[in-house]
Scaffold this motif. Structure first.
Motif, PDB file in Angstrom:
ATOM      1  N   GLY A 163       0.828  -1.186   0.000  1.00 39.18           N
ATOM      2  CA  GLY A 163       0.000   0.000   0.000  1.00 39.18           C
ATOM      3  C   GLY A 163       0.862   1.236   0.000  1.00 39.18           C
ATOM      4  N   SER A 164       0.259   2.358   0.337  1.00 40.17           N
ATOM      5  CA  SER A 164       0.974   3.623   0.293  1.00 40.17           C
ATOM      6  C   SER A 164       0.382   4.578   1.315  1.00 40.17           C
ATOM      7  N   SER A 190      -3.852  -1.725  -0.013  1.00 36.97           N
ATOM      8  CA  SER A 190      -4.464  -1.171   1.188  1.00 36.97           C
ATOM      9  C   SER A 190      -4.790   0.298   0.966  1.00 36.97           C
ATOM     10  N   LEU A 191      -5.986   0.677   1.314  1.00 43.19           N
ATOM     11  CA  LEU A 191      -6.432   2.065   1.225  1.00 43.19           C
ATOM     12  C   LEU A 191      -6.248   2.675   2.612  1.00 43.19           C
ATOM     13  N   MET A 192      -5.181   3.460   2.782  1.00 47.12           N
ATOM     14  CA  MET A 192      -4.810   3.950   4.107  1.00 47.12           C
ATOM     15  C   MET A 192      -5.497   5.262   4.443  1.00 47.12           C
ATOM     16  N   ASP A 193      -5.825   5.420   5.735  1.00 44.32           N
ATOM     17  CA  ASP A 193      -6.583   6.589   6.181  1.00 44.32           C
ATOM     18  C   ASP A 193      -5.943   7.915   5.786  1.00 44.32           C
ATOM     19  N   LEU A 224      -9.669  -5.157  -1.614  1.00 36.59           N
ATOM     20  CA  LEU A 224      -9.175  -3.877  -1.140  1.00 36.59           C
ATOM     21  C   LEU A 224      -9.242  -3.880   0.380  1.00 36.59           C
ATOM     22  N   VAL A 225      -8.137  -3.524   1.029  1.00 39.49           N
ATOM     23  CA  VAL A 225      -8.085  -3.486   2.492  1.00 39.49           C
ATOM     24  C   VAL A 225      -8.200  -2.035   2.953  1.00 39.49           C
ATOM     25  N   LEU A 226      -9.189  -1.733   3.799  1.00 39.44           N
ATOM     26  CA  LEU A 226      -9.284  -0.423   4.425  1.00 39.44           C
ATOM     27  C   LEU A 226      -8.365  -0.407   5.631  1.00 39.44           C
ATOM     28  N   ASP A 227      -7.386   0.474   5.630  1.00 40.16           N
ATOM     29  CA  ASP A 227      -6.356   0.507   6.675  1.00 40.16           C
ATOM     30  C   ASP A 227      -6.513   1.776   7.503  1.00 40.16           C
TER      31      ASP A 227
END
Length: 307
Positions: A163-164, A190-193, A224-227
């Motif tokens: 992710g990023s 990962s979709l990071m906050d 897709l992972v919500l992080d």
């Protein structure tokens, strides 16, 4: 679970903003970063569950003295929590009992010190009395494929460390990654906050960007992972709106027909060593989801209650 107690942040915020009122928080009995109740309420109301990845970080005293007076040293090591703390341990056990997954959040230096993986995994499992199969690396500290090899050796079955912290677009493809062509799986994005919240000027612009990412995941039949960071970012005082966006992204995903749940449950639905996302979705469609609005116990500091 990076920071669940607000401590050094009071002093740092006061120094940065020259607002000495921040220092009053040092003496306060309230802890704005204890946000487990809020997260559980959000997810229970939507009939979903997530994974809480637990960080068993080193103490600052275990690190070189050169780090003791640095911002990085205090941020990484003095801001740690103890998983043996009665409030933390009781909360983790409640989460596990009510359907949330407990995962590993590999510590900052674990990629350089791979024996830490097994140590941290065993420690958390002994506190919660549950099996841990998933990991996400702290601060994205990941050496590919060496870190994955060490995780697999320690008994971890999947990793969500791709992710990023700045981008929300897919950068690692849409398919499940199998670095060793076996049962070990890496989720592709990962979709990071922080990346999400900095992707737009307004909440609606941010959500529109998230809808585009969700639509791409749906089109490519991807995972897709919500992080989101449990603790600090669900504090509206320090991170206004971040928790609300988390809730709305889940709602958007559900409206699009997505399956939403802990990565470990998705991993178990995948056939190994060559199962597909499509096959896992077919299997998950036959499983019963948590009831929307289901009541869960409160997990306030100082004890777990049934209120």
């Amino acid at each position: 679970m990076d920071r669940i107690y607000k401590t050094y942040q009071y002093v740092w915020n006061a120094a940065q903003g020259l607002d000495l009122r921040e220092l009053a928080g040092v003496l306060s009995s309230k802890n704005p970063y204890w946000t487990f109740d809020r997260i559980m309420d959000i997810e229970a109301s939507l009939g979903v569950r997530s994974s809480f990845n637990v960080l068993d970080e080193m103490r600052l005293s275990e690190r070189p003295k050169s780090e003791w007076l640095t911002k990085t040293g205090w941020k990484l090591f003095a801001g740690r929590y103890d998983i043996d703390d009665p409030d933390v341990a009781a909360t983790l056990r409640v989460l596990d009992a009510f359907g949330w997954e407990i995962g590993l959040h590999g510590s900052y230096t674990s990629s350089e010190n791979p024996e830490r993986f097994e140590y941290e995994k065993d420690r958390i499992e002994s506190v919660v009395d549950t099996e841990i199969i998933g990991n996400r690396q702290h601060y994205w500290n990941l050496s590919r494929p060496e870190t994955w090899r060490h995780l697999s050796k320690a008994g971890i079955k999947y990793d969500t460390s791709l992710g990023s912290s700045t981008d929300i677009d897919f950068q690692h493809g849409y398919d499940l990654v199998r670095p060793f062509d076996d049962e070990f799986v890496v989720f592709p994005w990962s979709l990071m906050d922080g990346a999400v919240m900095n992707s737009g000027e307004t909440t609606e612009e941010i959500l529109a960007n998230c809808r585009d990412v969700l639509a791409a995941a749906r089109h490519h039949r991807s995972v897709l992972v919500l992080d989101w960071h449990a603790g600090d970012v669900f504090s509206d005082t320090d991170y206004p709106g971040w928790g609300d966006v988390y809730e709305r992204v889940i709602e958007e995903a559900l409206d699009m027909g997505a399956w939403v749940g802990p990565p470990g449950e998705f991993y178990e639905a995948v056939s190994h060593p060559d199962g597909t996302v499509e096959g896992a979705l077919e299997s998950l469609a036959q499983r019963e989801k948590p009831a929307s609005g289901a009541e869960v116990p409160a997990v306030s500091e100082g004890g777990v209650t049934d209120d």
